[in-house]
Structures are given as C-alpha cells and as structure tokens.
Enzyme design. Sequence first.
Site, PDB file in Angstrom:
ATOM      1  N   ASP A 181      10.844  31.288  25.715  1.00 49.76           N
ATOM      2  CA  ASP A 181      11.662  30.072  25.688  1.00 49.76           C
ATOM      3  C   ASP A 181      11.634  29.420  27.070  1.00 49.76           C
ATOM      4  OD1 ASP A 181      13.410  28.348  24.516  1.00 49.76           O
ATOM      5  OD2 ASP A 181      15.071  29.763  24.345  1.00 49.76           O
ATOM      6  N   ASP A 215      15.921  23.039  27.177  1.00 53.74           N
ATOM      7  CA  ASP A 215      16.536  22.537  28.416  1.00 53.74           C
ATOM      8  C   ASP A 215      15.687  21.530  29.177  1.00 53.74           C
ATOM      9  OD1 ASP A 215      19.096  23.802  28.324  1.00 53.74           O
ATOM     10  OD2 ASP A 215      18.079  25.694  28.712  1.00 53.74           O
ATOM     11  N   ASP A 241      17.222  22.345  19.298  1.00 53.61           N
ATOM     12  CA  ASP A 241      18.004  23.330  18.543  1.00 53.61           C
ATOM     13  C   ASP A 241      18.671  22.687  17.324  1.00 53.61           C
ATOM     14  OD1 ASP A 241      17.304  24.882  20.675  1.00 53.61           O
ATOM     15  OD2 ASP A 241      19.305  25.666  21.029  1.00 53.61           O
TER      16      ASP A 241
HETATM   17  C1  GLA Z   1      17.433  27.875  23.556  1.00 50.91           C
HETATM   18  C2  GLA Z   1      16.641  28.076  22.277  1.00 50.91           C
HETATM   19  C3  GLA Z   1      17.504  28.766  21.247  1.00 50.91           C
HETATM   20  C4  GLA Z   1      18.035  30.083  21.782  1.00 50.91           C
HETATM   21  C5  GLA Z   1      18.754  29.863  23.096  1.00 50.91           C
HETATM   22  C6  GLA Z   1      19.134  31.163  23.771  1.00 50.91           C
HETATM   23  O1  GLA Z   1      18.476  26.977  23.372  1.00 50.91           O
HETATM   24  O2  GLA Z   1      16.178  26.846  21.800  1.00 50.91           O
HETATM   25  O3  GLA Z   1      16.759  28.972  20.058  1.00 50.91           O
HETATM   26  O4  GLA Z   1      16.963  30.980  21.941  1.00 50.91           O
HETATM   27  O5  GLA Z   1      17.940  29.120  24.011  1.00 50.91           O
HETATM   28  O6  GLA Z   1      19.764  30.941  24.995  1.00 50.91           O
END
Ligand code: GLA
Length: 405
Positions: free
Chosen positions: A171, A209, A233
């Site tokens: 990620d 992010d 998300d």
């Molecule tokens: C990001 C990802 C999510 C999750 C969070 C964990 O937002 O997109 O799917 O993995 O991080 O902190």
Amino acid sequence: MNIRRSAPAAVAVVALVAATATASVSHAPVRYPPGAKAADTAVPLMGWNSWNLFGCNVNEHDVEAEADALVSSGLAARGYRTVTVDDCWFDPRRAPDGSLRADPQRFPHGMAALGRFLHARGLRFGIYESPNARTCAQFAGTYRGSTGSLGHETQDARTFASWGVDFLKYDWCATDSDPQRQVNAFARMRDALRATGRSIVYAINPNSDVAGAVPGPTVDWSPLANQVRTTNDVIPAWRTRLGRLGDQGIGEALEQAPAPTTPGVASDMDMLVVGFIGVSPAEARTQVAMWSMFGSPLIATNDITRMSTGISKLLGDPLLIAIDQDPSAPARRVGQAWVRRLSDGRLAVAFVDDSPRPVRLGATPSALGWTGPAPTVAGAWGAPPRPASRGSGPNWRRTTPRCSS
Ligand code: GLA
C-alpha cells in the site's frame, strides 16, 4: 430478446451466448526495471480482509475465528480462501536485527503460527505492508512507529516467505505519486518476493494517501504486480459525496468503472462492504454483481462469524463468482447496459439504476453485440424493488465496526 428491469437501486445480471472480446492496453511513459513476478496469475483474488471490520484492533483470535467461519459457512469452498491481515498487525518497532515482528499483545503466537493455522484449513495467508517509510495507519497517525518496507524490502520479503505468506497487499501510503518512483518502489518488492522462491501473489495500491490523484488506473502496472487498486477506499455507503479523491460509496466507485486495465493484472475496485450497516440489500447485491462484471477481486470484510443467510448466499452466488473469475476483459458500457463477453462464449449483461423513481431499462440482443440465433438466458439474477438508501456517508469510521447480521 428483450431484458426489462423496473426497479430503483436494482441490478440484473444475465448470461447469454456470444463471442469473446479482447482487452485494451494502456502504456505509461515509465521505465520498468526488468524482472518477473513471484506468482503468475491475473485471476481476481477471493478472500477476506481484516481492515473494514477490525481496523488497527486486529488480533489473531478474531482473524482465526473469521477464517474458521469462512470454512464452516462454505465460502472457502466457493473460493474465498485468502485471509489477509491488513494494517497494524506488526510491532511498531522492528527487532534489533531490523526484521518485522508481530505485535506481541494482539498476535502472541506470531505470524508463522497464524500462517500454519490458515494452511491447516486449506486457506491462504495474506499480509500487508507499504513501500514507503510508514504504513497508511502510521502515516495517518493512528498507529505508532515507522515500519514500512523502505530499505528493508529483501529482509521483509524473506520474513514473509518464512511465515508462509501467500499474498502481499503493498500500500503506497505517501502523498506523492511520481510514476517512476512508484514503479521503482513496487518493482523492488516484486524482485524481493521473487528472490524468496515462494509463490506470493502481489497486490499494489498506488493510490493510498496520494494527494489530488488516483494513479492506479493511469499506469500499466502489469509488469510489476498481479493486482492493482484502481479506486480510492470504498466504505459502507452508496454515496459519500466526498468526491473521487475521498472515501467513496459503492455507487461512486461504479461511476469510475470500468477502470482501465491491462491483460495480466486484475483491476481491484477495493474490498466488498456488504454485510455492514449503511449498505442496503439492493446495494450489497449491486456491489457483488458489478465487482464481478468488472473482474475485481472479491474480498469480503464483514463479520463472517455472524453474517446473515442473505449475505452468505450473495457472497457465494455461483453465477456471479463464475463471471468474476472469468479471464475475459471487464464489462464495458453498451447503451443502458454493462456487457462482459465471457471466455466460454456467453455474454454477461447487467443494468444498474439508482434513480429515485422506477425506470424502464432494456436492450436488444443486437444492441448488446449478439449476432447468432435467438439467445437462451442461462441465468438471471436481480434485486427486488426497493428505494436506494444513501448509506451512512462520510461519518462512517472504519475502526468502529458495525456489521448487520
Ligand atoms: C489504505 C488502504 C486501505 C487499508 C488502509 C490501512 O487506506 O487503501 O485498503 O489498507 O490503508 O491503513
């Protein structure tokens, strides 16, 4: 043949007989470090992920209970076999030799023991990390430490392999999205995984992010990963109205679809939010059906130990799973319909509508691209008329799990 639906927030998926189609390819102006992936698959992953239910409170007892429930509910037999422990599983400090270790309070038996537990039940072990200095929870300040894999790629990949990890969610968790920097960072872990000699399915999320962009759909990631996130998300709501760069509802994620994709990499529209308060039955059916139409991974995140029969049947729907796992290109828009030409010659057709009043939706076989004799409807699946719920919106908090049962 005519297909008619007259239901708000409803979706119908129908399989007919037709020919196959080819996928489109998008190339970005980046240089790809040479190298092969540790696993060679573009089949969309199916399984369960801890994030939406447990957030940073994830622990081994709860994960094992969810894993057992995947087996006892029959969902594992249907394909939901990869159990992924998302962010916050680790001790916020690395060991003196620099290696990652499990959080000692929440995973007292360690991650290798969890891997053995899952493998003994025929499941696969998924884990989470980031290519930058901090994971997303650390970046957001909701978890201590700075234990991203930056500079530790080889060591972390070896650790994962020694624990029996089968799947890595990697990620991005940084504000910049320079494509070459992303490609180089994702390639470093690809190569590190490959060097372990263990087959580890590799999923990347270039979006997390990143300020002002969703880079996932803009670069050809197929030389690097088995799966790529193409949306931001998705949270348990139909719409959040936060815009494309914020947390999205199911309906908003669908408006971006079909995300550009390339052969050899599955396009990940994010996890399923069915079974959570804030998602109506019609919205839940729409998410599983349309994620299947687009060949997105099917990753449940609800409480499998307490799910309703309806959610269990929905997740395990054989027609939708067959459409999802088909190697054909994702659905494309044809008039009012979404159409996916399956590799066995059938045509999957879906209609989605969330307008406040019932509307009439339809398509003729020729408009859908059908040229043969009168087609046979091999299966049809839809939702009862029900007004669209707007979900819980941006007030939803991922660390306060509330599942509907
Ligand atoms: C990001 C990802 C999510 C999750 C969070 C964990 O937002 O997109 O799917 O993995 O991080 O902190």
